[in-house]
Design an enzyme around this catalytic site. Structure first.
Site, PDB file in Angstrom:
ATOM      1  N   ASN A 178      -0.080  18.517 -24.772  1.00  9.05           N
ATOM      2  CA  ASN A 178      -1.520  18.568 -24.499  1.00  9.05           C
ATOM      3  C   ASN A 178      -1.951  19.864 -23.828  1.00  9.05           C
ATOM      4  O   ASN A 178      -3.098  20.281 -23.960  1.00  9.05           O
ATOM      5  CB  ASN A 178      -1.935  17.352 -23.679  1.00  9.05           C
ATOM      6  CG  ASN A 178      -1.996  16.121 -24.567  1.00  9.05           C
ATOM      7  OD1 ASN A 178      -2.451  16.191 -25.696  1.00  9.05           O
ATOM      8  ND2 ASN A 178      -1.504  14.998 -24.079  1.00  9.05           N
ATOM      9  N   GLU A 230       8.430  13.567 -26.557  1.00  8.45           N
ATOM     10  CA  GLU A 230       8.502  14.583 -25.512  1.00  8.45           C
ATOM     11  C   GLU A 230       9.110  13.870 -24.289  1.00  8.45           C
ATOM     12  O   GLU A 230       8.552  12.882 -23.817  1.00  8.45           O
ATOM     13  CB  GLU A 230       7.065  15.053 -25.211  1.00  8.45           C
ATOM     14  CG  GLU A 230       6.923  16.440 -24.677  1.00  8.45           C
ATOM     15  CD  GLU A 230       5.437  16.812 -24.454  1.00  8.45           C
ATOM     16  OE1 GLU A 230       4.579  15.926 -24.303  1.00  8.45           O
ATOM     17  OE2 GLU A 230       5.159  18.019 -24.408  1.00  8.45           O
ATOM     18  N   SER A 241       0.088  10.471 -21.050  1.00  7.63           N
ATOM     19  CA  SER A 241      -0.199  11.756 -21.706  1.00  7.63           C
ATOM     20  C   SER A 241      -0.368  12.866 -20.695  1.00  7.63           C
ATOM     21  O   SER A 241      -0.325  14.041 -21.054  1.00  7.63           O
ATOM     22  CB  SER A 241      -1.517  11.683 -22.481  1.00  7.63           C
ATOM     23  OG  SER A 241      -1.544  10.597 -23.327  1.00  7.63           O
ATOM     24  N   HIS A 270       7.226  10.341 -23.933  1.00  8.23           N
ATOM     25  CA  HIS A 270       5.890  10.525 -24.515  1.00  8.23           C
ATOM     26  C   HIS A 270       5.974  10.482 -26.034  1.00  8.23           C
ATOM     27  O   HIS A 270       6.406  11.438 -26.670  1.00  8.23           O
ATOM     28  CB  HIS A 270       5.328  11.866 -24.017  1.00  8.23           C
ATOM     29  CG  HIS A 270       3.902  12.102 -24.369  1.00  8.23           C
ATOM     30  ND1 HIS A 270       3.343  13.360 -24.405  1.00  8.23           N
ATOM     31  CD2 HIS A 270       2.900  11.249 -24.704  1.00  8.23           C
ATOM     32  CE1 HIS A 270       2.073  13.260 -24.740  1.00  8.23           C
ATOM     33  NE2 HIS A 270       1.782  11.998 -24.930  1.00  8.23           N
TER      34      HIS A 270
HETATM   35  P1  NAD Z   1      -4.992   1.406 -25.281  1.00  7.08           P
HETATM   36  O1  NAD Z   1      -6.277   1.334 -24.541  1.00  7.08           O
HETATM   37  O2  NAD Z   1      -4.984   1.229 -26.753  1.00  7.08           O
HETATM   38  O3  NAD Z   1      -3.961   0.305 -24.682  1.00  7.08           O
HETATM   39  C1  NAD Z   1      -3.735   0.137 -23.304  1.00  7.08           C
HETATM   40  C2  NAD Z   1      -3.334  -1.319 -23.084  1.00  7.08           C
HETATM   41  O4  NAD Z   1      -2.853  -1.460 -21.733  1.00  7.08           O
HETATM   42  C3  NAD Z   1      -4.520  -2.304 -23.233  1.00  7.08           C
HETATM   43  O5  NAD Z   1      -4.185  -3.282 -24.211  1.00  7.08           O
HETATM   44  C4  NAD Z   1      -4.636  -2.907 -21.833  1.00  7.08           C
HETATM   45  O6  NAD Z   1      -5.019  -4.280 -21.850  1.00  7.08           O
HETATM   46  C5  NAD Z   1      -3.202  -2.761 -21.328  1.00  7.08           C
HETATM   47  N1  NAD Z   1      -3.058  -2.893 -19.877  1.00  7.08           N
HETATM   48  C6  NAD Z   1      -3.897  -2.474 -18.889  1.00  7.08           C
HETATM   49  N2  NAD Z   1      -3.385  -2.827 -17.689  1.00  7.08           N
HETATM   50  C7  NAD Z   1      -2.206  -3.473 -17.911  1.00  7.08           C
HETATM   51  C8  NAD Z   1      -1.241  -4.086 -17.076  1.00  7.08           C
HETATM   52  N3  NAD Z   1      -1.372  -4.099 -15.758  1.00  7.08           N
HETATM   53  N4  NAD Z   1      -0.158  -4.651 -17.665  1.00  7.08           N
HETATM   54  C9  NAD Z   1      -0.005  -4.641 -19.015  1.00  7.08           C
HETATM   55  N5  NAD Z   1      -0.911  -4.087 -19.846  1.00  7.08           N
HETATM   56  C10 NAD Z   1      -1.991  -3.511 -19.311  1.00  7.08           C
HETATM   57  O7  NAD Z   1      -4.342   2.795 -24.844  1.00  7.08           O
HETATM   58  P2  NAD Z   1      -3.250   3.678 -25.649  1.00  7.08           P
HETATM   59  O8  NAD Z   1      -3.955   4.670 -26.486  1.00  7.08           O
HETATM   60  O9  NAD Z   1      -2.230   2.756 -26.251  1.00  7.08           O
HETATM   61  O10 NAD Z   1      -2.613   4.501 -24.422  1.00  7.08           O
HETATM   62  C11 NAD Z   1      -1.633   3.940 -23.611  1.00  7.08           C
HETATM   63  C12 NAD Z   1      -0.900   5.061 -22.890  1.00  7.08           C
HETATM   64  O11 NAD Z   1      -0.317   5.948 -23.854  1.00  7.08           O
HETATM   65  C13 NAD Z   1      -1.791   5.941 -22.009  1.00  7.08           C
HETATM   66  O12 NAD Z   1      -1.059   6.329 -20.874  1.00  7.08           O
HETATM   67  C14 NAD Z   1      -2.099   7.129 -22.911  1.00  7.08           C
HETATM   68  O13 NAD Z   1      -2.399   8.300 -22.182  1.00  7.08           O
HETATM   69  C15 NAD Z   1      -0.769   7.279 -23.628  1.00  7.08           C
HETATM   70  N6  NAD Z   1      -0.825   7.967 -24.928  1.00  7.08           N
HETATM   71  C16 NAD Z   1      -1.831   7.726 -25.817  1.00  7.08           C
HETATM   72  C17 NAD Z   1      -1.817   8.374 -27.062  1.00  7.08           C
HETATM   73  C18 NAD Z   1      -2.888   8.107 -28.096  1.00  7.08           C
HETATM   74  O14 NAD Z   1      -2.982   8.892 -29.061  1.00  7.08           O
HETATM   75  N7  NAD Z   1      -3.665   7.043 -27.992  1.00  7.08           N
HETATM   76  C19 NAD Z   1      -0.771   9.268 -27.374  1.00  7.08           C
HETATM   77  C20 NAD Z   1       0.261   9.470 -26.455  1.00  7.08           C
HETATM   78  C21 NAD Z   1       0.221   8.820 -25.230  1.00  7.08           C
END
Ligand code: NAD
Length: 297
Positions: A201, A163, A130, A151
């Protein structure tokens, strides 16, 4: 390699698309790839998390069947295209990996270095970050021209936007391949350059932040602020309801990245939101944010 020579990324059971991280976003990304006919290897650190991801994808596919967006057979076929694994090694012939792990640069740097060693030299490495700089992640690899931001938005199976963020080093052919792929997933790609918060964002977070300041300063209640945007600007939900949905901790983290990256005090996180995060009031996921969610407590 120019756009005309970039091989298209096609569905192939032998060469699955890698999705790294099976949380909220990784599960949704695996879902949309599988729904569009792509084989997926969905990776995470622990089996327990992968079980949660399988349950969530199964439930979300069932919801699409109920809404007549998919047939039962199509949903079953989509689920069968996803392999859930803690082992990334089957990605050694993959054309693409999409990283969707926890939002921390050090962690993403490790994942990118490992994927760079594992995937073929021509494969594209995408990130769903993000806020982290694509240019900085690309520099960790020996293929910076094939690193790009892809994204997606939450919930991924529903939201139309991807994005697409070019790092300074991203080639035109990499951009063209990811743009074409996003359309194949039924999404609408929008191109932006690499800058803190990209467009989404950078524009959304100051709105949420200012809404929080309005509450902190007693200008209006959270309900009133949200209604102004719903009734006056036709937003489907107000900024504070949206902040609770995103997570107040996530909002504060992104504001800090914007504040540091732009060096502009207009991005300073609202002290009320910072205090709410310190109190553990993270929004919907913790049962309390600007609103209360008793079912989540
Ligand atoms: P989340 O916490 O739900 O999931 C993250 C996952 O990554 C966890 O299950 C964790 O165990 C796993 N993980 C950590 N280290 C790892 C590794 N080395 N190998 C494989 N898996 C690993 O987080 P999320 O909300 O799904 O966010 C994930 C990404 O997406 C982030 O970069 C976040 O900024 C981005 N994002 C989030 C949103 C949102 O609304 N939640 C929207 C757009 C982008």
């Amino acid at each position: 390699m120019d756009a005309a020579h970039q091989p298209a990324i096609n569905p192939s059971p032998a060469h699955p698309i890698g999705v790294l991280g099976s949380g909220t976003m990784g599960s949704g990304i695996a879902h949309v790839f599988a729904r569009s006919g792509f084989s997926v290897l969905l990776c995470d650190l622990a089996e327990a998390q992968l079980d949660r991801a399988r349950q969530s994808i199964t439930a979300n596919l069932a919801r699409e069947v109920k809404k007549a967006k998919l047939t039962e057979a199509e949903a079953a076929a989509a689920l069968a295209r996803i392999t859930f694994s803690t082992d990334r090694s089957p990605l050694q012939a993959s054309p693409l990996a999409v990283e969707a792990a926890t939002e921390r640069f050090e962690l993403k740097r490790e994942i990118f270095a490992a994927l760079d060693d594992l995937l073929p030299a021509e494969a594209i490495l995408a990130t769903n970050t993000s806020s982290i700089s694509i240019t900085r992640l690309a520099a960790v690899t020996r293929r910076p021209d094939r690193v790009i931001g892809m994204h997606f938005f939450n919930p991924v199976p529903v939201m139309a936007l991807v994005e697409i963020i070019r790092g300074l080093q991203t080639s035109a052919s990499t951009f063209a391949a990811i743009e074409q792929l996003s359309r194949a997933l039924g999404k609408q790609p929008i191109a932006v350059n690499d800058a803190p918060g990209f467009v989404s964002n950078r524009v959304l977070m100051p709105l949420i932040n200012e809404a929080a300041y309005a509450v902190m300063e007693g200008v209006a209640t959270a309900e009133a602020v949200d209604q102004v945007f719903q009734l006056g600007m036709a937003h489907p939900m107000g900024p504070l309801t949206l902040a609770d949905f995103i997570g107040l901790d996530v909002c504060v983290d992104i504001l800090r990245v914007l504040h540091e990256g732009h060096g502009d005090p207009k991005f300073r996180p609202c002290p009320l939101m910072v205090r709410m995060v310190q109190a553990g009031w993270l929004g919907r996921k913790s049962g309390r944010g600007f609103y209360e969610y008793p079912a989540q407590k």
